[in-house]
Design an enzyme around this catalytic site. Structure first.
Site, PDB file in Angstrom:
ATOM      1  N   VAL A   1      -4.991  -5.135   9.182  1.00 24.01           N
ATOM      2  CA  VAL A   1      -5.294  -4.339  10.379  1.00 24.01           C
ATOM      3  C   VAL A   1      -6.792  -4.387  10.716  1.00 24.01           C
ATOM      4  CG1 VAL A   1      -5.042  -2.079  11.469  1.00 24.01           C
ATOM      5  CG2 VAL A   1      -3.323  -2.845   9.853  1.00 24.01           C
TER       6      VAL A   1
ATOM      7  N   GLY B   1       2.180  -9.905   6.823  1.00 26.17           N
ATOM      8  CA  GLY B   1       1.265  -8.762   6.933  1.00 26.17           C
ATOM      9  C   GLY B   1       1.947  -7.497   7.418  1.00 26.17           C
TER      10      GLY B   1
ATOM     11  N   LYS C   1       5.780   8.605   9.024  1.00 27.88           N
ATOM     12  CA  LYS C   1       5.626   8.513  10.481  1.00 27.88           C
ATOM     13  C   LYS C   1       6.439   9.615  11.168  1.00 27.88           C
ATOM     14  CE  LYS C   1       4.878   3.554  10.079  1.00 27.88           C
ATOM     15  NZ  LYS C   1       5.536   2.256   9.917  1.00 27.88           N
TER      16      LYS C   1
ATOM     17  N   ILE D   1       3.137   0.933  19.342  1.00 25.48           N
ATOM     18  CA  ILE D   1       3.788   1.851  20.306  1.00 25.48           C
ATOM     19  C   ILE D   1       2.934   3.115  20.490  1.00 25.48           C
ATOM     20  CG2 ILE D   1       5.858   3.241  20.771  1.00 25.48           C
ATOM     21  CD1 ILE D   1       7.501   1.262  19.172  1.00 25.48           C
TER      22      ILE D   1
HETATM   23  N1  LIG Z   1      -0.110  -3.919   8.042  1.00 30.72           N
HETATM   24  C1  LIG Z   1       0.343  -3.292   9.107  1.00 30.72           C
HETATM   25  O1  LIG Z   1       1.066  -3.856   9.940  1.00 30.72           O
HETATM   26  C2  LIG Z   1      -0.016  -1.865   9.324  1.00 30.72           C
HETATM   27  C3  LIG Z   1      -0.751  -1.151   8.413  1.00 30.72           C
HETATM   28  N2  LIG Z   1      -1.081   0.153   8.668  1.00 30.72           N
HETATM   29  C4  LIG Z   1      -1.933   0.916   7.760  1.00 30.72           C
HETATM   30  O2  LIG Z   1      -3.261   0.417   7.875  1.00 30.72           O
HETATM   31  C5  LIG Z   1      -3.943   0.532   6.629  1.00 30.72           C
HETATM   32  C6  LIG Z   1      -4.453  -0.835   6.205  1.00 30.72           C
HETATM   33  O3  LIG Z   1      -3.344  -1.690   6.041  1.00 30.72           O
HETATM   34  P1  LIG Z   1      -3.517  -3.270   5.856  1.00 30.72           P
HETATM   35  O4  LIG Z   1      -4.628  -3.767   6.685  1.00 30.72           O
HETATM   36  O5  LIG Z   1      -2.167  -3.835   6.018  1.00 30.72           O
HETATM   37  O6  LIG Z   1      -3.946  -3.341   4.315  1.00 30.72           O
HETATM   38  P2  LIG Z   1      -4.534  -4.574   3.514  1.00 30.72           P
HETATM   39  O7  LIG Z   1      -4.070  -4.402   2.115  1.00 30.72           O
HETATM   40  O8  LIG Z   1      -4.265  -5.849   4.219  1.00 30.72           O
HETATM   41  O9  LIG Z   1      -6.119  -4.339   3.564  1.00 30.72           O
HETATM   42  C7  LIG Z   1      -6.737  -3.265   2.952  1.00 30.72           C
HETATM   43  C8  LIG Z   1      -8.247  -3.452   3.051  1.00 30.72           C
HETATM   44  O10 LIG Z   1      -8.867  -2.284   2.524  1.00 30.72           O
HETATM   45  C9  LIG Z   1      -9.892  -2.684   1.593  1.00 30.72           C
HETATM   46  N3  LIG Z   1     -10.031  -1.598   0.614  1.00 30.72           N
HETATM   47  C10 LIG Z   1      -9.091  -1.110  -0.237  1.00 30.72           C
HETATM   48  N4  LIG Z   1      -9.600  -0.068  -0.931  1.00 30.72           N
HETATM   49  C11 LIG Z   1     -10.868   0.103  -0.491  1.00 30.72           C
HETATM   50  C12 LIG Z   1     -11.917   0.999  -0.811  1.00 30.72           C
HETATM   51  N5  LIG Z   1     -11.763   1.943  -1.732  1.00 30.72           N
HETATM   52  N6  LIG Z   1     -13.094   0.892  -0.165  1.00 30.72           N
HETATM   53  C13 LIG Z   1     -13.272  -0.062   0.767  1.00 30.72           C
HETATM   54  N7  LIG Z   1     -12.313  -0.953   1.114  1.00 30.72           N
HETATM   55  C14 LIG Z   1     -11.138  -0.868   0.495  1.00 30.72           C
HETATM   56  C15 LIG Z   1      -9.401  -3.987   0.999  1.00 30.72           C
HETATM   57  O11 LIG Z   1     -10.520  -4.659   0.458  1.00 30.72           O
HETATM   58  P3  LIG Z   1     -10.448  -6.146  -0.109  1.00 30.72           P
HETATM   59  O12 LIG Z   1     -10.356  -7.016   1.116  1.00 30.72           O
HETATM   60  O13 LIG Z   1     -11.712  -6.305  -0.833  1.00 30.72           O
HETATM   61  O14 LIG Z   1      -9.216  -6.205  -0.956  1.00 30.72           O
HETATM   62  C16 LIG Z   1      -8.797  -4.636   2.252  1.00 30.72           C
HETATM   63  O15 LIG Z   1      -9.825  -5.268   2.995  1.00 30.72           O
HETATM   64  C17 LIG Z   1      -2.929   1.143   5.650  1.00 30.72           C
HETATM   65  O16 LIG Z   1      -3.106   2.529   5.632  1.00 30.72           O
HETATM   66  C18 LIG Z   1      -1.578   0.811   6.289  1.00 30.72           C
HETATM   67  O17 LIG Z   1      -0.597   1.744   5.948  1.00 30.72           O
HETATM   68  C19 LIG Z   1      -0.690   0.779   9.827  1.00 30.72           C
HETATM   69  C20 LIG Z   1       0.035   0.113  10.760  1.00 30.72           C
HETATM   70  C21 LIG Z   1       0.439  -1.260  10.587  1.00 30.72           C
HETATM   71  N1  LIG Z   2       4.410  -1.389   6.552  1.00 25.25           N
HETATM   72  C1  LIG Z   2       4.515  -0.839   7.857  1.00 25.25           C
HETATM   73  C2  LIG Z   2       3.341  -1.258   8.660  1.00 25.25           C
HETATM   74  C3  LIG Z   2       3.186  -0.462   9.886  1.00 25.25           C
HETATM   75  O1  LIG Z   2       3.120   0.743   9.886  1.00 25.25           O
HETATM   76  C4  LIG Z   2       5.792  -1.313   8.516  1.00 25.25           C
HETATM   77  O2  LIG Z   2       6.388  -2.269   7.999  1.00 25.25           O
HETATM   78  O3  LIG Z   2       6.186  -0.727   9.527  1.00 25.25           O
END
Ligand SMILES: NC(=O)C1=CN([C@@H]2O[C@H](COP(=O)(O)OP(=O)(O)OC[C@H]3O[C@@H](n4cnc5c(N)ncnc54)[C@H](OP(=O)(O)O)[C@@H]3O)[C@@H](O)[C@H]2O)C=CC1
Ligand SMILES: N[C@@H](CC=O)C(=O)O
Length: 405
Positions: A16, A179, A197, A128
């Protein structure tokens, strides 16, 4: 705050975070992001203009930062970051549904005391725009029901299984690769993610905070080949449906794998798409359908939160209205299982189709009591919508007649 102090502090650069960043680049705003906080300094990354750092406090305490965008996977660390950022008077954008569902009441207190605001559209159903829709357009209407497909990964898995006969494990691995899945995909397949949610929407639509541990939640992990075969034979599909409905100041919630008929609005919502159906007294029924997970769809909504008009905040009118609504578990639903006879103790009425296979009327309260046991014993239960129940009753009229003779 002067225009010199409009920087962004991005914490998390995964699926994200990178989606959000691409909109900053597209709009030539990446200069507003001098630093990105990540966890692992040794990971290989695409080159960006910002400097990668590992200390979140460095951006939270930076006076040039106006908005902290928290996009990390861990909910406890995220709560700490968001708390500190709001206390430091920053605007905060987050997508961490687990953190928000578990702490929303506290977060609102923090927001009320802060100079900053707290927006989190990306936390519910990816692209959404349901939170702002509820906040802005339903504040004067009475919502009676919200239901839908709230998790992209499980919908992707179920679609792959139903359409292309791909195995559960293989479709889960694909959802992770694309992802869509959480860092720990148990949250997706167990129904927890959909529940978080649902609880966030429940606060916006009904003004109620409910703890995730109190709600009936069955995931898709135990769905059997015979459940899939039964659905196919009957022209049904299985979707993971999250639902909250109210009546006479009472509220019922559940997250359940559910048989739906081919005339349901959810029937053709496939892959990572989500759907949210809102029913209210004045507007009636309407459904929003869109991508529920993934880098760019979610990143766009995060970008919109970051760009929200200066004075925009969620109003939480349903909480402020002070209307008292009670969370209830005394309700009956119909569920199918190829081992329905194992639930004998809890069954009010049952239709046996063949040996142990059938569908039965059981109470939500009883299912909450046995939901952990179901998981441990790998027992599958699929709920029936009213339409699915009608369709099955027509077909199994003979079995039905026997039962009630
Ligand atoms: N994936 C999706 O489609 C969706 C995700 N979300 C939410 O968005 C959030 C992020 O998800 P997503 O991007 O998929 O997760 P990812 O696992 O892809 O990325 C997480 C990121 O956070 C970093 N990170 C983890 N812990 C720490 C910390 N303590 N301090 C600083 N950086 C940290 C990681 O670092 P590093 O790169 O070094 O590992 C990585 O860059 C979550 O809460 C998820 O529930 C919401 C909607 C959709
Ligand atoms: N893991 C979630 C990501 C978005 O919220 C999903 O699959 O819907």
């Amino acid at each position: 705050m002067s225009t010199l102090n409009k920087n962004i502090g991005l914490i998390g650069f995964g699926v994200v975070g990178q989606g959000f960043y691409s909109y900053l680049e597209e709009n030539k705003e990446e200069k507003l992001l001098p630093k990105i906080v990540i966890k692992n300094n040794n990971k290989e990354r695409d080159e960006v203009k910002a400097k990668f750092i590992t200390e979140a406090d460095e951006v939270i305490n930076d006076k040039s930062v106006e908005t902290v965008v928290e996009l990390i996977s861990d909910d406890k660390e995220a709560f700490d970051i968001v708390t500190k950022a709001l206390k430091a008077g920053k605007n905060v954008v987050s997508a961490n549904k687990k953190m928000i569902a578990n702490n929303l009441e506290k977060l609102l207190e923090l927001e009320n005391k802060s100079k900053g605001r707290f927006l989190y559209e990306g936390a519910v159903c990816g692209s959404i725009p349901i939170i702002r829709t509820l906040n802005d357009y339903y504040s004067l209407d009475t919502v009676t029901q919200i239901q839908g497909i709230f998790n992209g990964s499980t919908n992707y898995i179920l679609t792959q299984i139903f359409k292309d006969n791909v195995s559960y494990q293989e479709s889960l691995a694909k959802a992770q690769k694309l992802g869509f899945a959480e860092a720990d995909p148990t949250s997706d397949v167990s129904g927890s993610d959909a529940l978080y949610k649902l609880l966030i929407l429940t606060t916006h639509a009904f003004g109620k905070f409910i703890s995730p541990s109190k709600v009936l939640k069955i995931g898709i992990q135990n769905i059997t080949d015979s459940d899939i075969a039964f659905a196919r034979e009957n022209n049904l599909k299985i979707k993971l449906i999250a639902s909250v409905k109210s009546n006479n100041n009472k509220l019922w919630l559940s997250v359940l794998p559910t048989f739906i008929t081919n005339d349901s609005v959810f029937y053709n919502v496939d892959n990572e798409f989500n759907a949210v159906e809102v029913v209210s007294e004045s507007i009636g029924k309407q459904t929003l359908i869109g991508k529920g997970a993934g880098s760019l769809p979610t990143g766009q909504v995060i970008y919109s939160d970051y760009k929200a008009p200066e004075n925009y905040k969620y109003k939480y009118d349903k909480i402020l209205s002070g209307k008292r609504i009670k969370y209830e578990t005394q309700e009956f639903i119909w569920v199918y299982s190829d081992k329905i006879t194992q639930f004998e103790k809890y069954i009010e009425e049952v239709v046996i189709i063949n040996k142990s296979e059938g569908y039965a009327k059981v109470s939500i309260a009883d299912l909450i009591k046995i939901q952990e046991e179901l998981l441990d014993e790998k027992l599958s239960l699929i709920a029936l919508t009213d339409e699915a129940l009608k369709q099955l009753n027509k077909k199994y009229e003979f079995a039905y007649a026997l039962q009630y003779a």
